[in-house]
Scaffold this active site. Structure first.
Site, PDB file in Angstrom:
ATOM      1  CE  LYS A  71     -13.426 -11.118  38.684  1.00  0.00           C
ATOM      2  NZ  LYS A  71     -13.403 -10.686  40.099  1.00  0.00           N
TER       3      LYS A  71
ATOM      4  CE1 TYR B  86     -10.523 -10.412  33.800  1.00  0.00           C
ATOM      5  CE2 TYR B  86     -12.785 -11.163  33.596  1.00  0.00           C
ATOM      6  CZ  TYR B  86     -11.775 -10.605  34.343  1.00  0.00           C
ATOM      7  OH  TYR B  86     -12.012 -10.235  35.643  1.00  0.00           O
TER       8      TYR B  86
END
Length: 255
Positions: free
Chosen positions: A161, A154
């Site tokens: 995020k 990620y």
């Protein structure tokens, strides 16, 4: 019985395929009585084709959240279809390949900047663009993936995020006096187009299915769509600046 969103007018971004969280949110919203408007960018003909698969095919407006001229023109275009906005779904995220599934230390700043602008700063941009149509009781909801820890592959999207979560808290503080709520839903992993760009999804899916207390179906975005619609509704009137988890409970188990 009236639907959860009966009479509501909702803007939904991020519909690209039938597997997307945004598509399922739009479908649930319509089933619950909402009038929906979609935005799309880049592949507008595809978005319109997918929109026609919803129970009531909605209008589609072109929007690039990094283009100020498009943002400035959003409210006038929306007024052609709705007289107000009761809810806005932010389901927009993008990171260049160097930021996903690669060496975290090697991603160049221009790529990281793109990831942060599109995936986090755009929440503020969208909120400002929609604000003229919003009033007390309106709700802005974004799609998140738990940024409290690291996830394989990620990388810089995880950083983006985390920025999205912080942006949500600051927006909640700024828009609260106007009676506008701002929240996120942190979803578990789903087999969407976005997920396919991340390295190691099979291991992540397996771990989620094994460890989530309620289990987890990576092929079914509807539970996440229902959670998003609940936040778009009037049923959580004093919840803002929050991250609500729709992940089968894995966030509570430790890692």
């Amino acid at each position: 019985m009236p639907g959860l969103l009966a009479g509501k007018q909702v803007l939904i971004t991020g519909v690209l395929t039938e597997s997307s969280i945004a598509f399922h949110t739009a479908r649930v919203a319509q089933q619950q009585g909402a009038r929906v408007v979609l935005t799309g960018y880049g592949r507008l003909s595809l978005v319109r084709r997918i929109a026609n698969r919803l129970p009531d095919p909605p209008p589609v407006i072109e929007l690039d959240v990094t283009d100020q001229a498009m943002l400035d023109g959003l409210a006038p275009q929306l007024r052609e279809h709705v007289d107000r906005l009761d809810g806005v779904l932010h389901s927009i995220a993008y990171a260049p390949p160097s930021c996903l599934g690669e060496d975290f230390l090697e991603a160049p700043w221009p790529d990281v900047a793109t990831a942060v602008e599109v995936s986090a700063y755009s929440l503020k941009s969208l909120a400002v663009a929609c604000r003229p149509l919003m009033s007390p009781g309106s709700s802005i909801v974004g799609v998140d993936f738990d940024a409290g820890v690291t996830w394989p592959g990620y990388n810089w999207m995880g950083v983006a995020k985390a920025a999205l979560e912080s942006t949500t808290r600051y927006l909640a503080r700024e828009l609260g006096p106007d009676g506008i709520r701002v929240n996120l839903v942190a979803a578990g992993p789903l087999r969407t187009v976005a997920a396919r760009s991340i390295g190691g999804p099979d291991d992540l899916e397996a771990a989620w299915k094994d460890r989530a207390p309620l289990g987890w179906d990576t092929t079914d975005p509807e539970p996440v769509g229902r959670t998003l619609c609940t936040l778009l509704s009037d049923w959580l009137p004093v919840t803002t600046g929050a991250v609500l988890h729709a992940d089968g409970g894995l966030h509570s188990t430790g890692r």
